[in-house]
Design a protein around this motif. Structure first.
Motif, mmCIF file in Angstrom:
data_model
loop_
_atom_site.group_PDB
_atom_site.id
_atom_site.type_symbol
_atom_site.label_atom_id
_atom_site.label_comp_id
_atom_site.label_asym_id
_atom_site.label_seq_id
_atom_site.Cartn_x
_atom_site.Cartn_y
_atom_site.Cartn_z
ATOM 1 N N ALA A 1 -140.703 22.541 -33.866
ATOM 2 C CA ALA A 1 -139.843 21.733 -33.343
ATOM 3 C C ALA A 1 -138.094 22.249 -33.898
ATOM 4 O O ALA A 1 -137.993 22.583 -35.215
ATOM 5 C CB ALA A 1 -140.156 20.741 -33.568
ATOM 6 N N LYS A 2 -137.785 21.556 -33.119
ATOM 7 C CA LYS A 2 -136.376 21.789 -33.321
ATOM 8 C C LYS A 2 -134.926 20.524 -32.801
ATOM 9 O O LYS A 2 -135.461 20.002 -31.955
ATOM 10 C CB LYS A 2 -135.706 23.230 -32.695
ATOM 11 N N VAL A 3 -133.997 20.467 -33.102
ATOM 12 C CA VAL A 3 -132.803 20.077 -32.638
ATOM 13 C C VAL A 3 -131.673 20.522 -32.702
ATOM 14 O O VAL A 3 -130.922 21.329 -33.239
ATOM 15 C CB VAL A 3 -132.327 18.876 -33.851
ATOM 16 N N VAL A 4 -131.306 19.811 -31.297
ATOM 17 C CA VAL A 4 -130.731 20.697 -30.514
ATOM 18 C C VAL A 4 -128.782 19.144 -30.665
ATOM 19 O O VAL A 4 -129.218 18.202 -30.319
ATOM 20 C CB VAL A 4 -130.399 20.915 -28.851
ATOM 21 N N GLY A 5 -127.888 19.823 -30.916
ATOM 22 C CA GLY A 5 -126.977 19.111 -30.845
ATOM 23 C C GLY A 5 -126.741 18.101 -32.495
ATOM 24 O O GLY A 5 -127.397 18.781 -33.147
ATOM 25 N N VAL B 1 -137.676 15.508 -12.402
ATOM 26 C CA VAL B 1 -135.886 16.224 -12.053
ATOM 27 C C VAL B 1 -135.888 17.958 -13.045
ATOM 28 O O VAL B 1 -137.552 18.036 -12.807
ATOM 29 C CB VAL B 1 -135.113 15.333 -14.001
ATOM 30 N N SER B 2 -135.170 18.387 -12.271
ATOM 31 C CA SER B 2 -135.054 19.785 -12.636
ATOM 32 C C SER B 2 -133.810 20.675 -12.686
ATOM 33 O O SER B 2 -132.197 19.304 -12.212
ATOM 34 C CB SER B 2 -135.572 20.525 -11.385
ATOM 35 N N GLY B 3 -133.707 21.583 -13.383
ATOM 36 C CA GLY B 3 -132.032 22.636 -13.640
ATOM 37 C C GLY B 3 -132.697 23.616 -13.461
ATOM 38 O O GLY B 3 -133.833 24.523 -13.499
ATOM 39 N N THR B 4 -131.746 24.746 -14.401
ATOM 40 C CA THR B 4 -131.302 25.667 -14.315
ATOM 41 C C THR B 4 -133.268 26.142 -15.797
ATOM 42 O O THR B 4 -133.292 27.526 -15.757
ATOM 43 C CB THR B 4 -130.111 26.414 -15.293
ATOM 44 N N TRP B 5 -132.601 24.945 -16.108
ATOM 45 C CA TRP B 5 -134.285 25.590 -17.562
ATOM 46 C C TRP B 5 -135.699 24.668 -17.726
ATOM 47 O O TRP B 5 -136.385 24.981 -16.922
ATOM 48 C CB TRP B 5 -134.238 24.350 -18.324
ATOM 49 N N GLY B 6 -135.699 24.949 -15.317
ATOM 50 C CA GLY B 6 -136.825 24.295 -15.403
ATOM 51 C C GLY B 6 -137.263 22.704 -14.475
ATOM 52 O O GLY B 6 -135.999 22.478 -14.347
ATOM 53 N N SER B 7 -138.132 21.872 -14.471
ATOM 54 C CA SER B 7 -138.319 21.284 -14.386
ATOM 55 C C SER B 7 -139.286 20.530 -15.344
ATOM 56 O O SER B 7 -139.568 20.900 -16.250
ATOM 57 C CB SER B 7 -139.611 20.835 -13.164
ATOM 58 N N GLY B 8 -139.226 18.666 -15.030
ATOM 59 C CA GLY B 8 -139.991 17.580 -15.476
ATOM 60 C C GLY B 8 -140.034 16.619 -15.831
ATOM 61 O O GLY B 8 -139.508 16.322 -14.168
ATOM 62 N N LYS B 9 -140.426 15.579 -16.037
ATOM 63 C CA LYS B 9 -139.673 13.984 -15.787
ATOM 64 C C LYS B 9 -139.474 13.482 -16.851
ATOM 65 O O LYS B 9 -139.673 13.879 -18.244
ATOM 66 C CB LYS B 9 -141.513 13.488 -15.909
ATOM 67 N N LEU B 10 -138.654 11.950 -16.159
ATOM 68 C CA LEU B 10 -137.350 11.963 -17.449
ATOM 69 C C LEU B 10 -137.627 10.729 -17.140
ATOM 70 O O LEU B 10 -137.838 9.664 -16.428
ATOM 71 C CB LEU B 10 -135.826 12.184 -16.328
ATOM 72 N N ILE B 11 -137.423 9.786 -18.324
ATOM 73 C CA ILE B 11 -138.017 8.723 -19.479
ATOM 74 C C ILE B 11 -137.112 8.008 -19.972
ATOM 75 O O ILE B 11 -136.936 8.450 -20.774
ATOM 76 C CB ILE B 11 -139.211 8.205 -19.670
ATOM 77 N N LYS B 12 -136.200 6.884 -19.397
ATOM 78 C CA LYS B 12 -135.058 6.509 -19.352
ATOM 79 C C LYS B 12 -135.246 5.018 -20.354
ATOM 80 O O LYS B 12 -135.804 3.979 -19.135
ATOM 81 C CB LYS B 12 -133.877 6.528 -18.840
ATOM 82 N N VAL C 1 -129.519 9.742 -25.858
ATOM 83 C CA VAL C 1 -128.387 9.814 -25.446
ATOM 84 C C VAL C 1 -128.806 9.727 -23.476
ATOM 85 O O VAL C 1 -129.715 9.272 -23.483
ATOM 86 C CB VAL C 1 -128.385 11.958 -25.340
ATOM 87 N N THR C 2 -128.272 10.131 -22.856
ATOM 88 C CA THR C 2 -127.712 9.955 -21.923
ATOM 89 C C THR C 2 -129.189 10.976 -20.941
ATOM 90 O O THR C 2 -128.955 12.228 -20.880
ATOM 91 C CB THR C 2 -125.939 10.190 -20.533
ATOM 92 N N PRO C 3 -129.099 10.654 -19.801
ATOM 93 C CA PRO C 3 -130.107 11.929 -19.121
ATOM 94 C C PRO C 3 -130.030 13.266 -18.520
ATOM 95 O O PRO C 3 -130.414 13.929 -19.257
ATOM 96 C CB PRO C 3 -130.367 10.734 -17.540
ATOM 97 N N GLU C 4 -128.209 13.080 -18.639
ATOM 98 C CA GLU C 4 -127.245 14.313 -18.728
ATOM 99 C C GLU C 4 -127.142 15.598 -19.676
ATOM 100 O O GLU C 4 -127.594 16.483 -19.825
ATOM 101 C CB GLU C 4 -125.628 14.218 -18.698
ATOM 102 N N GLU C 5 -126.808 14.539 -20.931
ATOM 103 C CA GLU C 5 -126.902 15.326 -22.213
ATOM 104 C C GLU C 5 -128.604 15.827 -22.468
ATOM 105 O O GLU C 5 -129.043 16.907 -22.914
ATOM 106 C CB GLU C 5 -127.414 14.524 -23.530
ATOM 107 N N ILE C 6 -129.638 15.105 -21.868
ATOM 108 C CA ILE C 6 -130.727 15.758 -22.024
ATOM 109 C C ILE C 6 -131.104 16.651 -21.204
ATOM 110 O O ILE C 6 -131.882 17.970 -22.035
ATOM 111 C CB ILE C 6 -131.695 14.404 -22.463
ATOM 112 N N LYS D 1 -128.801 18.754 -20.595
ATOM 113 C CA LYS D 1 -128.195 19.551 -20.471
ATOM 114 C C LYS D 1 -129.008 20.662 -22.469
ATOM 115 O O LYS D 1 -129.418 22.450 -21.986
ATOM 116 C CB LYS D 1 -126.865 19.376 -21.401
ATOM 117 N N ALA D 2 -129.796 19.509 -22.812
ATOM 118 C CA ALA D 2 -130.114 20.501 -23.944
ATOM 119 C C ALA D 2 -131.549 20.742 -23.388
ATOM 120 O O ALA D 2 -132.140 21.645 -24.140
ATOM 121 C CB ALA D 2 -130.929 18.818 -25.426
#
Length: 123
Positions: free
Chosen positions: A20-24, A81-92, A111-116, A118-119
Motif C-alpha cells: 500500500a502507498k499514499v499519493v498526495g 471511468v478510464s484514462g491513461t492509467w487504464g479503466s475501472g469503476k468509480l464510486i462517489k 477527494v473529487t473524482p478528478e483527484e482520484i 489523477k492519483a
C-alpha cells in the motif's frame, strides 16, 4: 482451523500493508491498495478467503441480508471511468471517493473524482 485462518489473514494483511502507498498530501491524500474484485466478493460473502468474523456476513449486513446482492448493486451503480492509467469503476459519496481499477488497485480518498483518477495515473 481458526488459528490457521488467523495466520493466513495476518500474512495477507502484512502483504497488503507492505504494498500500500499514499499519493498526495493532507486532504488530497489517496490510499492506493492492491485489490481485486475476487477479494471484495470473498469479503462480502464471508467465504473462507475473506476476513470472516464469527457471526458471518449477516452480522455486518443485518439478518437475512444478501451481501453479494449489495456488492452487485454497488458495482452496478459505479461509474465506468478510464484514462491513461487504464479503466475501472468509480464510486462517489459525500465523504469519500473510491476507484477499483481493472489492473488490481483500490484507490480511496476524501477527494473529487478528478483527484482520484489523477492519483490512478501515479504508479
Amino acid at each position: 482451523m481458526r488459528g490457521k485462518q488467523a495466520e493466513q489473514h495476518a500474512e495477507h494483511a502484512e502483504r497488503v500493508a507492505s504494498e500500500a502507498k499514499v499519493v498526495g498530501d493532507g486532504w488530497a491524500s489517496v490510499a492506493v491498495i492492491p485489490f481485486s474484485l475476487s477479494d471484495l466478493t470473498a469479503a462480502a460473502t464471508g467465504t473462507p478467503d475473506a476476513f470472516a468474523t464469527p457471526g458471518g456476513p449477516g452480522e455486518h449486513f443485518g439478518e437475512g441480508a444478501d451481501p453479494q446482492a449489495l456488492l452487485d448493486s454497488v458495482l452496478k451503480s459505479a461509474t465506468p471511468v478510464s484514462g491513461t492509467w487504464g479503466s475501472g469503476k468509480l464510486i462517489k459519496t459525500k465523504l469519500v471517493t473510491a476507484l477499483l481499477t481493472d489492473d488490481g488497485r483500490l484507490l480511496v480518498g476524501a477527494v473529487t473524482p478528478e483527484e482520484i483518477t489523477k492519483a490512478a495515473g501515479t504508479k
